[in-house]
Design an enzyme around this catalytic site. Structure first.
Site, PDB file in Angstrom:
ATOM      1  N   ASN A 126       0.830  -1.204   0.000  1.00 30.99           N
ATOM      2  CA  ASN A 126       0.000   0.000   0.000  1.00 30.99           C
ATOM      3  C   ASN A 126       0.866   1.257   0.000  1.00 30.99           C
ATOM      4  O   ASN A 126       0.411   2.344   0.308  1.00 30.99           O
ATOM      5  CB  ASN A 126      -0.941  -0.036   1.220  1.00 30.99           C
ATOM      6  CG  ASN A 126      -1.942   1.082   1.192  1.00 30.99           C
ATOM      7  OD1 ASN A 126      -2.249   1.649   0.144  1.00 30.99           O
ATOM      8  ND2 ASN A 126      -2.448   1.455   2.357  1.00 30.99           N
ATOM      9  N   GLY A 445     -17.139   9.850  -2.282  1.00 36.69           N
ATOM     10  CA  GLY A 445     -17.581   9.566  -0.919  1.00 36.69           C
ATOM     11  C   GLY A 445     -17.176  10.596   0.108  1.00 36.69           C
ATOM     12  O   GLY A 445     -18.011  11.239   0.719  1.00 36.69           O
ATOM     13  N   SER A 446     -15.866  10.760   0.303  1.00 36.96           N
ATOM     14  CA  SER A 446     -15.466  11.655   1.387  1.00 36.96           C
ATOM     15  C   SER A 446     -15.424  13.099   0.912  1.00 36.96           C
ATOM     16  O   SER A 446     -15.132  13.383  -0.250  1.00 36.96           O
ATOM     17  CB  SER A 446     -14.108  11.242   1.931  1.00 36.96           C
ATOM     18  OG  SER A 446     -13.157  11.226   0.905  1.00 36.96           O
ATOM     19  N   GLU A 497     -18.695  11.200   4.745  1.00 40.13           N
ATOM     20  CA  GLU A 497     -17.817  10.403   5.613  1.00 40.13           C
ATOM     21  C   GLU A 497     -17.123  11.173   6.738  1.00 40.13           C
ATOM     22  O   GLU A 497     -15.997  10.826   7.122  1.00 40.13           O
ATOM     23  CB  GLU A 497     -16.760   9.641   4.771  1.00 40.13           C
ATOM     24  CG  GLU A 497     -17.376   8.793   3.663  1.00 40.13           C
ATOM     25  CD  GLU A 497     -16.345   8.073   2.774  1.00 40.13           C
ATOM     26  OE1 GLU A 497     -15.205   7.858   3.212  1.00 40.13           O
ATOM     27  OE2 GLU A 497     -16.703   7.732   1.629  1.00 40.13           O
ATOM     28  N   TYR A 529      -0.148   9.096   5.635  1.00 39.22           N
ATOM     29  CA  TYR A 529       0.174   7.854   6.330  1.00 39.22           C
ATOM     30  C   TYR A 529      -1.123   7.157   6.715  1.00 39.22           C
ATOM     31  O   TYR A 529      -2.144   7.811   6.921  1.00 39.22           O
ATOM     32  CB  TYR A 529       0.983   8.114   7.611  1.00 39.22           C
ATOM     33  CG  TYR A 529       2.198   9.000   7.449  1.00 39.22           C
ATOM     34  CD1 TYR A 529       2.799   9.216   6.205  1.00 39.22           C
ATOM     35  CD2 TYR A 529       2.766   9.629   8.557  1.00 39.22           C
ATOM     36  CE1 TYR A 529       3.912  10.026   6.065  1.00 39.22           C
ATOM     37  CE2 TYR A 529       3.878  10.446   8.435  1.00 39.22           C
ATOM     38  CZ  TYR A 529       4.445  10.646   7.188  1.00 39.22           C
ATOM     39  OH  TYR A 529       5.535  11.458   7.066  1.00 39.22           O
ATOM     40  N   ASP A 612     -16.439   0.202  -1.855  1.00 45.20           N
ATOM     41  CA  ASP A 612     -15.151   0.591  -2.449  1.00 45.20           C
ATOM     42  C   ASP A 612     -14.151  -0.558  -2.435  1.00 45.20           C
ATOM     43  O   ASP A 612     -13.982  -1.211  -1.421  1.00 45.20           O
ATOM     44  CB  ASP A 612     -14.533   1.734  -1.638  1.00 45.20           C
ATOM     45  CG  ASP A 612     -15.332   3.022  -1.740  1.00 45.20           C
ATOM     46  OD1 ASP A 612     -15.886   3.272  -2.818  1.00 45.20           O
ATOM     47  OD2 ASP A 612     -15.381   3.767  -0.754  1.00 45.20           O
ATOM     48  N   CYS A 657      -9.045   2.716  -7.365  1.00 43.29           N
ATOM     49  CA  CYS A 657      -8.093   3.779  -7.702  1.00 43.29           C
ATOM     50  C   CYS A 657      -6.663   3.311  -7.508  1.00 43.29           C
ATOM     51  O   CYS A 657      -6.424   2.183  -7.124  1.00 43.29           O
ATOM     52  CB  CYS A 657      -8.364   5.032  -6.880  1.00 43.29           C
ATOM     53  SG  CYS A 657      -8.428   4.773  -5.127  1.00 43.29           S
ATOM     54  N   HIS A 705      -5.420  14.173  -5.426  1.00 43.27           N
ATOM     55  CA  HIS A 705      -4.231  14.265  -4.574  1.00 43.27           C
ATOM     56  C   HIS A 705      -3.617  15.649  -4.638  1.00 43.27           C
ATOM     57  O   HIS A 705      -2.703  15.963  -3.907  1.00 43.27           O
ATOM     58  CB  HIS A 705      -3.176  13.244  -5.011  1.00 43.27           C
ATOM     59  CG  HIS A 705      -3.671  11.835  -4.948  1.00 43.27           C
ATOM     60  ND1 HIS A 705      -4.113  11.275  -3.789  1.00 43.27           N
ATOM     61  CD2 HIS A 705      -3.827  10.895  -5.903  1.00 43.27           C
ATOM     62  CE1 HIS A 705      -4.506  10.033  -4.031  1.00 43.27           C
ATOM     63  NE2 HIS A 705      -4.357   9.788  -5.306  1.00 43.27           N
ATOM     64  N   CYS A 737     -11.256  10.162  -6.951  1.00 41.47           N
ATOM     65  CA  CYS A 737     -11.374   9.466  -5.669  1.00 41.47           C
ATOM     66  C   CYS A 737     -12.022  10.421  -4.668  1.00 41.47           C
ATOM     67  O   CYS A 737     -12.502  11.493  -5.056  1.00 41.47           O
ATOM     68  CB  CYS A 737      -9.978   9.026  -5.207  1.00 41.47           C
ATOM     69  SG  CYS A 737      -9.970   8.001  -3.723  1.00 41.47           S
TER      70      CYS A 737
HETATM   71  N1  GLN Z   1     -15.199   6.357  -0.336  1.00 33.51           N
HETATM   72  C1  GLN Z   1     -13.824   6.617  -0.090  1.00 33.51           C
HETATM   73  C2  GLN Z   1     -13.567   8.106  -0.077  1.00 33.51           C
HETATM   74  O1  GLN Z   1     -14.122   8.791  -0.835  1.00 33.51           O
HETATM   75  C3  GLN Z   1     -12.935   5.969  -1.118  1.00 33.51           C
HETATM   76  C4  GLN Z   1     -11.481   6.217  -0.828  1.00 33.51           C
HETATM   77  C5  GLN Z   1     -10.517   5.439  -1.694  1.00 33.51           C
HETATM   78  O2  GLN Z   1     -10.850   4.874  -2.696  1.00 33.51           O
HETATM   79  N2  GLN Z   1      -9.272   5.428  -1.350  1.00 33.51           N
HETATM   80  O3  GLN Z   1     -12.783   8.603   0.680  1.00 33.51           O
HETATM   81 ZN    ZN Z   2     -10.220   5.974  -4.478  1.00 36.18          ZN
END
Ligand code: GLN
Ligand code: ZN
Length: 765
Positions: A126, A445-446, A497, A529, A612, A657, A705, A737
């Site tokens: 990861n 989502g978030s 979220e 992190y 997800d 993603c 990002h 994302c």
């Molecule tokens: N639902 C999550 C978000 O939007 C998905 C995050 C992810 O794919 N890393 O934060």
């Molecule tokens: Zn994502």
């Protein structure tokens, strides 16, 4: 004499010092000198820690302000023109490549607007590296001498280190051609790159380095012939140079057996192999190793947190000593310890019994040293005895086994993992209910995890606000997010979220069989992190985990709100898994827990549910073959077990993603709608691969990002390009994302532009 070695140590600091410093620098709160000072202190602490632990071979140049692969791109001047044109300092260039940079002109500085380079998963971990991006105009040359500087820095502290460099073949192979040079094969640049490596290596030798560790982790992949040839060429070349340090060629995360013919006979002084991951390669490796070569036995797991079994590991190392003699054996971590949390002693809240099962990076130093001493005949009886007891008690622990969970996993059948009807029948039923426009818009989502959210979460965790007060706060956050989405005209909403600290940990904390840490941070990318929860035993869900927030969100709007869950594979991959049970079993246990949650959401009136699976791709076994096909099938099955308990009219979404995703591999999940990261992948060939994907897809339209805001026109250009290949009737409009790491201002603007662009296309069609 057998020596002990560490391949790399976490650079983030025991209390996330690196994150605080880099983010402080990005926000203008600390100066570049202050940032550099933090880096220097962290390096020095790490070296001293390893020295004190008694490690013989200590790494240097394992430090990075962002990513060690990106450091090499800066070092070798693999910097696309779009970054050099602003005359940024080296560190700012590094950060611009890593995370993009957008800033207005000031009196002293020009305006800057540049996106980040692509970020990709590091093998099956990861961790994410920033992909080297080569162009026909790339001019290799050395920018500075980071590896040498850091070597000298350690030397000044009286610590002899073994510098680490990612090797030339892995560096090129993991890279890609830039948009302007799509027919460029990165490996064809090897000849230009090798002299630069040799220059760095000879500078290291001149500075006093006797040994270097050159990582070629690509040697655990199915390498094409040109990459194999490149390995031969590169190391033969190094072998011909005089005055280079001795090379330890390091591989990790798998078996090197399919590439042994290439490795055999290379003029390197040592080979490092990951026996924690792939012990079965022992005989083949021993047979391939040259008469004078040393074998570095990677036996202390750099990827997991379970206490090492000293007796077993010592026996393994002794086998190597029998074959090669003590002078030709090194006891080492299997890989860099970058992938493990820094220090178990920082864990104050873990159950004592459970804590006794674990070993983090700092503890792993002692493990390497104890095993080394043991196989060298030194007296470590007390350590061995304590270790044996601990290993035995884990095997017997009551915290681990739950027979009802095991029985339920055994009962999984075809029906449980199949939706009631196929997609073509589900789709019309769903259309009737949702009545969405063409180019439906949604987010992943978030929404921004603001300071206010973190403060209130902390207060709640510390008990300074009550559960009711906290719920009220969360509901007000949800309301803000819902109103915002309504205001800008999104079609399928999310609750944002705000209650989640992390997408896996949040669920882990509500699932029996999980343990979680308070400070077990591991670098995921840049300053991001994660704190992976730990799967300790059989997993089950005692009660609903996410229904309350989704129901509240749906109660205050007439638009559909997506229920939002983390899928079984992602829960598994982003946790530290058990090493006493196979991964499929753990995935199925999670799938059953999530199935109950999905069904509860549906029963509570939630009509769209997103599960997800961003980690689906990273779980893929590194090599082709039986293990990989089995993974495809059980991973998809786990997803379907989680999502197939609902009616046809309930729309299941999924999201992926971070990685190159092959659409063929997500078909078997049978989700109604998927969203994938796409903004940095927008080449026509890749789009074409998705064309035949049967269900609906949202190809991510902007990079979350980066704080950079794309304009409406930029969205229009992007969508037009996709529409050349991809059919409008299956097209969803969404970001790459979730937006949790972004600020509100850029979120508001980016999403507004995105929705405006969707509206523009609705008028065209
Ligand atoms: N639902 C999550 C978000 O939007 C998905 C995050 C992810 O794919 N890393 O934060
Ligand atoms: Zn994502």
């Amino acid at each position: 004499m057998v020596q002990s070695a560490v391949l790399g140590f976490p650079r983030i600091g025991p209390n996330r010092e690196l994150k605080k410093a880099t983010e402080g620098y990005w926000n203008g709160k600390i100066t570049v000198d202050e940032l550099f000072k933090v880096g220097k202190d962290l390096r020095s602490q790490n070296w001293k820690l390893q020295k004190q632990a008694g490690v013989d071979i200590i790494p240097s140049n394992d430090f990075s302000f962002y990513d060690q692969v990106l450091d090499l791109s800066l070092l070798f001047n693999v910097i696309p023109d779009r970054y050099t044109k602003y005359d940024l300092s080296p560190i700012d260039t590094l950060f611009a490549m890593g995370r993009g940079l957008q800033r207005k002109a000031t009196e002293t500085e020009k305006a800057v607007d540049v996106t980040a380079l692509e970020m990709v998963k590091w093998f099956d971990s990861n961790y994410h590296y920033v992909r080297p991006t080569f162009s026909k105009t790339t001019q290799f040359k050395l920018n500075g001498q980071k590896p040498v500087d850091e070597y000298l820095e350690a030397k000044e502290l009286g610590i002899q280190t073994r510098p680490v460099l990612l090797g030339p073949v892995s560096y090129l192979f993991l890279g890609k051609a830039d948009k302007d040079s799509l027919d460029l094969e990165p490996l064809s640049l090897l000849e230009q790159l090798l002299p630069l490596y040799a220059e760095v290596l000879s500078k290291l030798a001149a500075a006093g380095a006797t040994d270097v560790q050159i990582d070629e982790p690509v040697l655990v992949l199915d390498l094409p012939a040109n990459a194999q040839a490149a390995i031969k060429k590169a190391y033969t070349y190094f072998g011909k140079q005089s005055n280079l340090p001795k090379i330890t060629l390091a591989t990790y995360f798998g078996t090197v057996v399919p590439n042994l013919d290439v490795i055999k006979g290379l003029p390197v002084s040592a080979l490092h192999v990951d026996f924690a991951r792939a012990p079965q390669q022992f005989d083949d490796v021993i047979a391939a190793i040259g008469d004078k070569q040393t074998l570095s036995v990677g036996i202390v797991d750099g990827r997991n947190i379970w206490k090492n079994d000293f007796k077993k590991s010592s026996a393994f190392v002794n086998k190597a000593i029998e074959k090669l003699g003590a002078d030709r054996v090194v006891v080492a971590t299997s890989s860099s310890l970058l992938h493990t949390p820094v220090d178990l002693t920082n864990e104050t809240k873990l159950d004592a019994e459970i804590k006794g099962f674990f070993s983090f990076a700092t503890q792993k130093l002692d493990e390497v040293v104890v095993i080394t001493k043991n196989v060298s005949g030194q007296d470590v009886a007390a350590a061995l005895e304590a270790n044996a007891k601990s290993v035995e008690s884990r095997g017997k622990s009551k915290l681990i086994h739950d027979s009802s969970v095991k029985a339920r996993v055994a009962s999984i059948d075809q029906k449980m993992s199949t939706r009631a009807s196929p997609f073509e029948q589900r789709l019309p039923e769903q259309k009737k209910i949702f009545n969405l426009p063409l180019f439906p818009t949604t987010t992943i989502g978030s929404f921004p995890q603001t300071k206010d959210i973190r403060i209130n979460r902390n207060k709640f965790n510390k008990g300074t606000i009550t559960a009711e007060e906290y719920e009220k706060f969360i509901n007000s956050e949800i309301e803000t997010v819902i109103r915002f989405q309504e205001e800008i005209g999104l079609d399928v909403l999310v609750h944002g979220e705000p209650e989640r600290n992390d997408m896996v940990q949040y669920f882990g904390e509500q699932i029996n069989g999980y343990a979680f840490t308070v400070n077990g941070w591991v670098q995921s990318y840049g300053s991001r992190y994660v704190r992976p929860p730990i799967i300790v035993g059989d997993l089950s869900r005692p009660k609903a985990m996410s229904v309350k927030e989704s129901v509240y969100a749906q109660s205050i709007t007439s638009k559909p709100v997506k229920g939002m869950l983390t899928g079984p594979i992602t829960c598994l991959r982003w946790s530290f898994p058990r090493d006493d049970v196979d991964q499929r079993t753990q995935a199925m246990q999670l799938a059953l827990a999530l199935r109950d949650e999905v069904n509860d959401l549906e029963a509570a009136g939630i009509k769209v549910i997103q599960v997800d699976e961003p980690a689906l791709r990273e779980g893929l076994p590194l090599r082709e073959g039986a293990e990989r096909s089995a993974y495809y099938s059980w991973a998809a099955e786990a997803f379907r077990v989680a999502t197939s308990g609902v009616a046809n009219k309930t729309q299941i979404h999924s999201h992926f993603c971070y990685s190159d995703l092959d659409p063929n591999h997500i078909k078997a999940l049978d989700a109604d709608v998927v969203s994938i990261e796409f903004s940095k992948k927008d080449d026509a060939n890749y789009i074409a691969e998705f064309k035949n994907y049967p269900n609906h897809i949202g190809l991510g339209l902007f990079d979350i990002h980066s704080p950079r805001v794309p304009s409406k026109d930029e969205f229009i250009t992007k969508i037009s390009a996709i529409l050349k290949t991809y059919p409008a009737e299956k097209f969803w409009v969404n970001p790459d994302c979730g937006l949790k790491t972004r600020g509100w201002e850029e979120t508001r603007l980016s999403l507004t532009h995105m929705v405006e662009a969707a509206k523009y296309f609705r008028e065209q069609y």
